[in-house]
Each structure stands twice: as C-alpha cells, then as structure tokens.
Design a protein around this motif. Sequence first.
Motif, mmCIF file in Angstrom:
data_model
loop_
_atom_site.group_PDB
_atom_site.id
_atom_site.type_symbol
_atom_site.label_atom_id
_atom_site.label_comp_id
_atom_site.label_asym_id
_atom_site.label_seq_id
_atom_site.Cartn_x
_atom_site.Cartn_y
_atom_site.Cartn_z
ATOM 1 N N SER A 1 0.865 -1.167 0.000
ATOM 2 C CA SER A 1 0.000 0.000 0.000
ATOM 3 C C SER A 1 0.903 1.218 0.000
ATOM 4 C CB SER A 1 -0.899 0.010 1.239
ATOM 5 O OG SER A 1 -1.677 1.187 1.294
ATOM 6 N N ARG A 2 0.815 2.013 -1.049
ATOM 7 C CA ARG A 2 1.691 3.165 -1.221
ATOM 8 C C ARG A 2 3.168 2.759 -1.183
ATOM 9 N NH1 ARG A 2 -1.776 7.725 -1.245
ATOM 10 N NH2 ARG A 2 -3.768 6.765 -1.721
ATOM 11 N N GLY A 3 3.469 1.592 -1.728
ATOM 12 C CA GLY A 3 4.849 1.163 -1.902
ATOM 13 C C GLY A 3 5.438 0.360 -0.773
ATOM 14 N N ALA A 4 4.709 0.145 0.313
ATOM 15 C CA ALA A 4 5.240 -0.601 1.454
ATOM 16 C C ALA A 4 4.240 -1.663 1.889
ATOM 17 C CB ALA A 4 5.535 0.345 2.618
ATOM 18 N N VAL A 5 4.753 -2.785 2.385
ATOM 19 C CA VAL A 5 3.877 -3.781 2.974
ATOM 20 C C VAL A 5 3.282 -3.167 4.240
ATOM 21 C CG1 VAL A 5 3.720 -6.096 3.961
ATOM 22 C CG2 VAL A 5 5.304 -5.649 2.074
ATOM 23 N N PRO A 6 1.967 -3.086 4.363
ATOM 24 C CA PRO A 6 1.364 -2.398 5.505
ATOM 25 C C PRO A 6 1.917 -2.867 6.845
ATOM 26 C CG PRO A 6 -0.318 -2.945 3.905
ATOM 27 C CD PRO A 6 0.946 -3.600 3.418
ATOM 28 N N HIS A 7 2.213 -1.891 7.703
ATOM 29 C CA HIS A 7 2.672 -2.089 9.082
ATOM 30 C C HIS A 7 4.137 -2.519 9.182
ATOM 31 C CE1 HIS A 7 -1.568 -1.779 9.947
ATOM 32 N NE2 HIS A 7 -1.833 -2.901 9.315
ATOM 33 N N ILE A 8 4.813 -2.734 8.070
ATOM 34 C CA ILE A 8 6.185 -3.237 8.118
ATOM 35 C C ILE A 8 7.133 -2.236 7.467
ATOM 36 C CG2 ILE A 8 7.761 -5.042 7.321
ATOM 37 C CD1 ILE A 8 5.608 -7.040 7.579
ATOM 38 N N THR A 9 8.108 -1.755 8.246
ATOM 39 C CA THR A 9 9.145 -0.907 7.680
ATOM 40 C C THR A 9 10.145 -1.778 6.928
ATOM 41 O OG1 THR A 9 10.447 -1.063 9.719
ATOM 42 C CG2 THR A 9 8.927 0.809 9.518
ATOM 43 N N GLN A 10 10.970 -1.154 6.092
ATOM 44 C CA GLN A 10 11.849 -1.957 5.253
ATOM 45 C C GLN A 10 12.941 -2.663 6.044
ATOM 46 O OE1 GLN A 10 10.323 -2.562 2.935
ATOM 47 N NE2 GLN A 10 10.311 -1.186 1.184
ATOM 48 N N THR B 1 12.493 -3.928 9.046
ATOM 49 C CA THR B 1 11.769 -5.085 9.581
ATOM 50 C C THR B 1 11.508 -6.111 8.485
ATOM 51 O OG1 THR B 1 10.698 -3.707 11.252
ATOM 52 C CG2 THR B 1 9.655 -5.821 10.753
ATOM 53 N N TYR B 2 11.196 -5.629 7.286
ATOM 54 C CA TYR B 2 10.979 -6.506 6.126
ATOM 55 C C TYR B 2 12.190 -7.403 5.910
ATOM 56 C CZ TYR B 2 10.247 -7.601 1.125
ATOM 57 O OH TYR B 2 10.093 -8.235 -0.086
ATOM 58 N N VAL B 3 13.390 -6.837 5.982
ATOM 59 C CA VAL B 3 14.615 -7.601 5.728
ATOM 60 C C VAL B 3 14.960 -8.507 6.905
ATOM 61 C CG1 VAL B 3 17.105 -7.410 5.316
ATOM 62 C CG2 VAL B 3 15.521 -5.855 4.164
ATOM 63 N N ARG B 4 14.824 -7.982 8.107
ATOM 64 C CA ARG B 4 15.315 -8.684 9.296
ATOM 65 C C ARG B 4 14.357 -9.764 9.793
ATOM 66 N NH1 ARG B 4 15.486 -4.526 12.374
ATOM 67 N NH2 ARG B 4 13.459 -4.939 13.366
ATOM 68 N N ASP B 5 13.054 -9.514 9.739
ATOM 69 C CA ASP B 5 12.116 -10.375 10.453
ATOM 70 C C ASP B 5 11.095 -11.085 9.574
ATOM 71 O OD1 ASP B 5 13.247 -9.626 12.939
ATOM 72 O OD2 ASP B 5 12.096 -7.756 12.897
ATOM 73 N N THR B 6 11.206 -10.963 8.251
ATOM 74 C CA THR B 6 10.296 -11.694 7.377
ATOM 75 C C THR B 6 11.087 -12.438 6.308
ATOM 76 O OG1 THR B 6 9.933 -10.039 5.617
ATOM 77 C CG2 THR B 6 8.657 -9.775 7.647
ATOM 78 N N ASN B 7 10.394 -13.308 5.608
ATOM 79 C CA ASN B 7 11.004 -14.045 4.507
ATOM 80 C C ASN B 7 10.200 -13.823 3.223
ATOM 81 O OD1 ASN B 7 12.973 -15.746 3.407
ATOM 82 N ND2 ASN B 7 11.695 -17.557 3.671
#
Length: 496
Positions: free
Chosen positions: A52-61, A63-69
């Motif tokens: 949404s507007r270029g980012a996965v909602p609720h997740i900063t970039q 956090t995207y790299v560190r805590d998701t796959n």
Amino acid sequence: MASSEPHSLAQLPDEMFSIIKAASAGIAPRLGRLSLPGRKVIETPHYLAITSRGAVPHITQDTYVRDTNISGVYVGLEDCEYFQQSTQADSADVYTYLQNERGPAQVPPIYKFNPPDGASPLRCFIALPEISLLVLGARRIPPVAAPSANPNRTDSIAVCTAVGFKTLEAVDYADAAKHLQPDVVVGLGDVPHGRSLGSKRIEKATDRTIQWMSDHVQSRRETAKEHNAKQAKLFAPLLPVSCLNQQYYIESLTGELADEVSGLAIYDLISIEDLPEALQHLPRLDLTAPQTPHEVLRRIALGMDILTLPFVTAATDAGIALSFTFPARTASVTNGSYTEALPLGTDMWPAHHAIDVSPLAEGCDCYSCTNHHRAYLQHLLAAKEMLAWVLLQIHNHCVIDRFFQAIRQSITDTTFVEDAEAFRKTYDSAMPESTGLGPRIRGYQFKSEGRGESKKNKAPFGRLHEVKEKLPDSALPDADASADVLEEHGFAEKQQ
C-alpha cells in the motif's frame, strides 16, 4: 529470517520460469521455479506480499529484511497518484501530476527520481531490497470498483487515486513501466472490476486489450532496438471470461505477441479452465484476491503459480493472529466424521489474553512468537499501539510462508488432493470475526456509497456529545460525588 530454500545465482536456470513437476495433462497443481538475475529464486506455488503506497502495511523496510522471509511484492501504479503524459516535458519529467483544483500541477516525486547506475527508480524509491521480486500492475489488489460514471474507455482505464477516480491512458502506463523498471509488469487489460462482461462488452474488451498489448509490445521492441536496455518481463492479462470467449486475444498471445509475453495475469478462474496448451508453460499470476486459505488451495489445485493474498493484511488489521497449518492438525472426530472445525486464526482483542503468556500460535518460531506473547499483544491492541499490528503482520506472513512451503512439499509427495480435503474438513470456512477496532480505513481502500452511508472509521471517543444530549441542563457533580453519581453524569464508567 533466513530463507528456508536458498539458491545461489550460479544455480539459476536459463529460462525465467521452469516447471519442475506437473500432471501430464489437464488442470492440476504444479511445482515451478521463477528466477530472475539478482533476485531470490522463488519456488512456486508461492505468494507476493501486497503493498500500500509502496510498502507492505505495518512493516518498515528494515523489519521486512530482518524479520520476514517475503520473496516479492506487488505494487499498484495508481498508488503513485494520478498522472498524464506531458508533451512539453523532457524524458526525465514526462509525467504531470494533476492535483485537486486547489493545488498547482506538479510532477510526482517518483517520476523525478533517477537513481545512479541505472537502478530501478521504483525499487529505490520504496527502498525494496535488491533480492526481492518487484511486480507492477495498474490497479492495487484488491482494486476499488470504479463508479459507472468513470468506466474504462477506448484508450484508458479508470484508476482510484488520492483525489478520486481518474483515467490512466494505455500509452502512459507503458511509459511508466519503462521508466520505473520493475522486474515484472502486468499488461493493461480492459477488466471492469466489480462488474461482469456481457457478450457485447466482451467483444469490446477483447479489441481494447489486443490494441493496448500490441502497442505496449511495439513500444518495448522500439526501446530494445534503440537502447538495448533491460526491460521488465511482461505478463499478459487474461480477461475474466473463458479463453473461448476471448479467442482472438488468445490467438494474438500465441502469435505475434508470443515472443514478448513471459507470463499470464489471471483475473477470474474461468480463464484457466480452457487455457490452450500453447500457453500452459507460462507462469500464472493470480489476481483474483482469494479471501481464505481454502480459496488459495482451490487456486493451486487449478495450477496457479504466484498468488496475491489480501486476507493476510486484512487479518492483521482485524487483530487476528493466523494459526492454521498444512497439512491440517487433527480436529475433533466422532464416528469418522469431523465434529468441530478449528479456527483459522485467533482474535487477540478479548481481555482473557491479558494473562496468557503463550505465543500467538502454537509452535510458531517467528520473531513475534519467540520474543513476545499474547498478553503483551493484547495490551498493545487495547492501547491502540501501532506495534501491535507490526507484530501481527510479521507473524501472519510467517504463517503464510510455512503454508506455501508445506503445499510445495505436499505436491512433491503427491498427497496434495488428500491434504487439501483434510484441511477443508478441519478448519472453518471463514476467517474469525474481529471484536476490536483496527487501524483507520483510508479513502483509497473502499468505494463511497453516496449520501447517507455510515462512517467507515468509528470515533474512538464519543462520550461527551452523548452526555450533552442526555443531561443538557444538569449541574456539575459535587467534588465529593460517588462513583455512581459520576457515571450517571457521564464522566467515567464505574469499575466492577
């Protein structure tokens, strides 16, 4: 979070998409591998996170790299505001932003942004990691249906922007895709979201889509001849009707457009039921917006390769922690039949979670479950802290990652049909109902119904005006008034 299925660039196959395992004939689940230079290899079936507007909602970039796959994301061009081509601007500023009547015309920042070394302006602008697949489409997922006064036209489609519905011309969309440089671009199709196509409308939609795709392909060929530049892979949109009803368009995809089409974008499951053999080898991007894991399994059974799942963020917004597993855990069984279905997730709003120090889902090893517990999350939700939805989004995407990994293993073991049936019998058919008030709904997330519609966002505070109507002429309570008197005057609620 480390990838569970690592691949080095040296192992990449020559083709962008290769089918590893599939039924010899007919519609069936299949295993594949999607690979692009410099990007994480995606084993399919898999999913794309919706932005949404270029980012996965609720997740900063970070956090995207560190805590998701998360392996890749889908971005809707309408999130970049409304634009139209300017005939007087130079090549770097070929888009003019049309604000509302109170604001001057200006160029959106994303179109003025030119990163060094020829990197993707869109990828750099939204700070997406290099290894993540970037897919660009015209509309966000799920799209807001256009009002009848703003339908698709001969050379444009209706898009929902921050200033209402506007038109996106086909030529501007092709130019935007060339400038923004995604990995995959979904071609423009005359898809009337929220409406069915009648017989006459099908003919018109077919002609428009053929023309738009032909023009887009011609533009790509001219760019390749002049600049020899790297271009995004083009996925052809299939109209939401059977292939038989869009036969002329299918013939163009297998004929003059075949060398430029690298995949298919599906807007209705009926489109793949009679998919011709000449298109069977292409990867299929599902844009039908399934609402539950059960619908995901149905799409995979039909041979979908990459899916977009709006219910993940919807569950997060509702304060629900997903908890399903595949293959399904054993449910209550009596005389060989399932007696009580398990919920697909847990509503974290109820107060009884306030003393529960167990993880959000049993056996989950995500960041949220290994570092926090239900009591903390319930406290964050009750306090309306944004960290609550951050932790839920991390957890829910981890559940989806394991879900798809298990699906791929089930297909490998040739037990997918049995596992999917067991999942259907074990879990509820719908997501749990939320009992709390989630984040504020934005205007681009829904369509206005006109006068008299209720507010989408409930007021967090509403006591004062109720008191004014209840006791307009009452005097203030005495300083020594009891709790019952204070509650009667609306100043506070008595705690039991």
